[in-house]
Design a protein around this motif. Structure first.
Motif, PDB file in Angstrom:
ATOM      1  N   ASP A   1      -0.123  -4.425  11.880  1.00 56.53           N
ATOM      2  CA  ASP A   1       0.729  -3.612  12.754  1.00 56.53           C
ATOM      3  C   ASP A   1      -0.129  -2.646  13.574  1.00 56.53           C
ATOM      4  OD1 ASP A   1       0.041  -2.210  10.464  1.00 56.53           O
ATOM      5  OD2 ASP A   1       2.109  -1.958   9.764  1.00 56.53           O
TER       6      ASP A   1
ATOM      7  N   TYR B   1       4.250  -6.881  12.329  1.00 55.68           N
ATOM      8  CA  TYR B   1       5.651  -7.263  12.533  1.00 55.68           C
ATOM      9  C   TYR B   1       5.920  -7.977  13.842  1.00 55.68           C
ATOM     10  CZ  TYR B   1       5.543  -4.192   8.606  1.00 55.68           C
ATOM     11  OH  TYR B   1       5.196  -3.640   7.405  1.00 55.68           O
TER      12      TYR B   1
ATOM     13  N   ASP C   1      -4.273  -1.234   8.230  1.00 60.54           N
ATOM     14  CA  ASP C   1      -2.843  -1.202   8.589  1.00 60.54           C
ATOM     15  C   ASP C   1      -2.591   0.092   9.380  1.00 60.54           C
ATOM     16  OD1 ASP C   1       0.039  -2.388   7.333  1.00 60.54           O
ATOM     17  OD2 ASP C   1       0.103  -0.253   7.856  1.00 60.54           O
ATOM     18  N   ILE C   2      -1.569   0.105  10.231  1.00 63.34           N
ATOM     19  CA  ILE C   2      -1.344   1.283  11.074  1.00 63.34           C
ATOM     20  C   ILE C   2      -0.635   2.405  10.315  1.00 63.34           C
ATOM     21  CG2 ILE C   2       0.932   0.862  12.147  1.00 63.34           C
ATOM     22  CD1 ILE C   2      -2.386   2.083  13.794  1.00 63.34           C
ATOM     23  N   HIS C   3      -0.161   2.123   9.127  1.00 61.33           N
ATOM     24  CA  HIS C   3       0.456   3.186   8.323  1.00 61.33           C
ATOM     25  C   HIS C   3      -0.519   3.668   7.254  1.00 61.33           C
ATOM     26  CE1 HIS C   3       3.926   0.715   9.775  1.00 61.33           C
ATOM     27  NE2 HIS C   3       4.435   1.920  10.016  1.00 61.33           N
TER      28      HIS C   3
ATOM     29  N   HIS D   1       0.774  -1.252   0.000  1.00 59.19           N
ATOM     30  CA  HIS D   1       0.000   0.000   0.000  1.00 59.19           C
ATOM     31  C   HIS D   1       0.801   1.297   0.000  1.00 59.19           C
ATOM     32  CE1 HIS D   1      -0.614   0.576   4.665  1.00 59.19           C
ATOM     33  NE2 HIS D   1       0.568   0.073   4.394  1.00 59.19           N
TER      34      HIS D   1
ATOM     35  N   GLY E   1       1.102  -4.836   6.494  1.00 57.05           N
ATOM     36  CA  GLY E   1       2.113  -4.924   7.555  1.00 57.05           C
ATOM     37  C   GLY E   1       1.713  -5.874   8.686  1.00 57.05           C
TER      38      GLY E   1
HETATM   39 ZN    ZN Z   1       2.012  -0.859   8.159  1.00 62.02          ZN
END
Ligand code: ZN
Ligand code: Q9C
Length: 671
Positions: free
Chosen positions: A269, A309, A176-178, A138, A307
């Motif tokens: 994430d 991790y 996703d956290i980003h 992404h 993500g």
């Molecule tokens: Zn991410």
């Protein structure tokens, strides 16, 4: 012949080695173990056996070119032949990405896998699915790799679905956290793709530090309103924060948009334990996020890994997601304490920025104008942190501990029904009609409630009680009863269940009719009644009368009540049983009724009892279909709701939010 499988599938392309970097030889966190560990957990939980595993393939150039430039593709094509020196040099022109000699191959497999999934879902071979792939996608842009991403798997999948299948509207949910800025840039002027992303932002202090990630970036030109950014300006967000954004932003807009396909940028994430996200939402939240999207687009949902991790957290989150796609009952969410102040500020700003684009937000109260919210929130930089917060921040996110999500067991029987003689039992439901299904309650019933009732009513009620007992023992997931008197049955059931310790009932009553006061006052039963009757009834903490001007026929008003009232209330009450009652003549249309029934499956591990009155016999089939786990049909693109109805729902939210803070969607002044 159309072949439909019950199971979603997953796939794993050959895992690449970690990529080369200019200082260290490989990326430390975007590692092959992410896939092997996730896959191992799926196997251990018996989930792979229930999935169809599709073969992977490499994407061809033309597919990659749906999103990327020819120059960029040609450049990436050279990477397998480069020396390590050249690779280092090549890597340097991009941000946070690592090129290994075999990453081009893996990136083609990742795209190809996403496309295989889209093909299978859109051709009806599977209902839904998840692609376990890497590298993620992404962050990658038309002509640039970025953030561990080479090709934009999900953006390509969306373009492919539009081009190959003529899909008109696609919803992309990026949890996703980003911020998936690559997806945003790809579709920012395109009204056929609605992109939603929440992301750690911290007032632009967090990577990728873009102004483009803030809530005021809503899309351009034709695409204005079709890009939704929800910035997290603090770390440590919890399940409540995620759920309130779904209830008060994503779901109302997504239903108004009415997608034909849902794609999920499924990064994990955003879960607890992840050192990138530093959030505190638990892996079981993804069961709920997934489920809440599964009644859009007739269940056509493709999740694609991004993500994630922390290998433990990642594997648990992947299992929760896949298990939900397979239709297992949802885990109960406890400790929903409501959103934090920072979340409320973000919610308020996002809703203000989008109110001109979406009619579900048009009548929202307490929203400052867009300019005011911009100034107010953007200037709020450093707040006072209490000591606990500082201490929490020092603790490494990877040291956080959380319990493993409990096993989600499906009862042997999914749906049981109690029907009068002569009414046909829907396929795949189990009918209670033997004498042992009368349960132990027959005598008490005759004595206590039904002195004057005829035998068939007593028999029916006794079977309903037996059904409830079997739900409690987890022998049955849910049930449906077609009864002579829905109101009377409802009262008896609530009394029966409330007599037990620790029981909590969420009673959702659709249509007019009196709810006896004594079943509300115990605090165990939370009642929401949606009707067309202005009862002048004030309501209380445990009685929420939603009065719609045209009754339950106003689909938009009804939908708004579902997302902004029913869902938050249900989550916070955390019932052990959902009792859904359809009063005769309620006027609710079948599709709305099915959507409601479906959404209520989020609670009580799917233990829902639906009561229909004999007049509503035609509704048995559509209700059973939902109880058996089929997705509800789409409501269609929702028009604006009646102003009065929107305002009535907002008034209720305002009245109740002191007691039920998941209803909050605005930050209190001077908090
Ligand atoms: Zn991410
Ligand atoms: N600590 C994905 O999750 N590094 N990409 C940020 C700040 C880049 C994440 C450095 C993170 C990329 C798909």
């Amino acid at each position: 012949q159309r072949q439909t499988s019950d199971a979603p599938f997953f796939m794993i392309p050959t895992a690449p080695e970690g990529g080369a970097n200019n200082n260290s030889p490989a990326c430390k966190i975007e590692v092959p173990e992410r896939l092997t560990v996730s896959h191992g957990a799926l196997v251990r939980n018996g989930l792979t056996d229930r999935c169809i595993c599709l073969p992977v393939r490499e994407a061809v150039d033309a597919e990659i070119l749906l999103v990327h430039s020819e120059e960029y593709l040609e450049a990436v094509k050279q990477t397998p032949h480069m020396t390590l020196e050249d690779l280092k040099e090549f890597t340097l022109q991009y941000g946070d990405v690592y090129f290994h000699p075999n990453i081009y191959h893996c990136a083609k497999l990742a795209v190809g896998s996403a496309l295989q999934l889209v093909d299978s879902v859109l051709m009806g071979k599977v209902k839904n699915g998840m692609a376990l792939v890497r590298p993620p996608g992404h962050h990658s842009m038309r002509s640039a790799a970025n953030g561990f991403c080479v090709f934009n798997n999900v953006a390509i999948a969306a373009q492919y679905a539009k081009q190959k299948y003529g899909v008109k509207r696609i919803l992309i949910v990026d949890w996703d956290i980003h911020h998936g800025q690559g997806v945003q840039y790809c579709f920012e002027d395109d009204p056929s793709v609605l992109y939603f992303s929440w992301h750690r932002y911290e007032h632009q202090k967090f990577w990728p530090n873009l102004k483009d990630s803030d809530y005021d970036i809503v899309g351009k030109g034709e695409g204005a309103g079709f890009n939704i950014n929800v910035p997290w300006n603090k770390v440590g967000m919890e399940n409540s924060d995620y759920l309130s954004v779904f209830c008060h932003v994503l779901l109302p807009i997504a239903y108004e948009f009415c997608p034909d396909l849902v794609l999920v940028c499924a990064g994990f994430d955003s879960a607890i334990g992840d050192l990138e996200g530093e959030m505190c939402a638990t892996p079981d939240i993804f069961a709920h996020l997934t489920y809440l999207l599964m009644n859009l687009a007739e269940g056509k949902l493709c999740a694609v890994l991004e993500g994630g991790y922390n290998l433990t957290s990642l594997a648990q989150s992947v299992c929760q997601t896949v298990q939900t796609l397979l239709g297992d009952p949802l885990p109960p969410l406890t400790n929903l304490t409501g959103p934090c102040r920072s979340t409320l500020e973000s919610l308020q700003c996002v809703r203000a920025a989008h109110r001109q684009h979406w009619s579900c937000l048009r009548h929202a109260v307490d929203l400052p104008t867009f300019e005011i919210s911009t100034i107010r929130i953007k200037s709020s930089g450093e707040e006072n942190k209490d000591e606990a917060e500082v201490w929490e921040e020092q603790k490494s996110p990877e040291e956080k501990i959380w319990p493993e999500p409990p096993k989600r067991v499906s009862p042997r029987v999914c749906s049981a029904v109690v029907l009068p003689d002569g009414v046909v039992c829907p396929d795949a439901c189990e009918r209670l009609s033997s004498s042992e299904d009368l349960g132990p309650h027959l005598l008490t019933l005759k004595k206590d409630f039904l002195k004057d009732a005829d035998d068939s009513a007593v028999t029916a009620l006794s079977r309903v009680f037996s059904l409830i007992d079997k739900m409690k023992n987890n022998e049955i997931r849910n049930g449906l009863a077609l009864v002579g008197d829905a109101a009377m049955t409802m009262t008896c059931v609530v009394q029966h269940v409330a007599a037990e310790v620790d029981s909590r009932v969420f009673l959702v009553c659709v249509g007019n009719g009196n709810i006896p006061g004594h079943i509300i006052e115990d605090g165990k039963t939370l009642v929401v009644q949606i009707s067309g009757e202005d009862t002048e009834e004030q309501g209380s903490k445990y009685y929420v009368p939603v009065c719609l001007k045209k009754g339950c026929t106003d689909t938009s008003g009804f939908a708004q009540a579902m997302f902004s009232l029913l869902l938050p209330l249900g989550y916070q009450h955390n019932p052990s049983l959902v009792l859904l009652v359809r009063m005769p003549g309620s006027g609710v249309c079948d599709i709305m009724w099915q959507q409601l029934t479906a959404l209520l499956q989020s609670f009580a591990q799917g233990h829902t009892l639906v009561l229909l009155q004999e007049d509503d016999k035609a509704c048995v089939g559509p209700t059973a279909s939902i109880l058996l786990g089929n997705p509800a049909p789409p409501l269609g693109q929702l028009p604006a709701s009646l102003k009065e109805d929107a305002e009535a729902v907002e008034r209720l939210r305002s009245r109740l939010q002191a007691d039920w803070n998941l209803l909050l969607a605005t930050a209190p002044e001077n908090g």
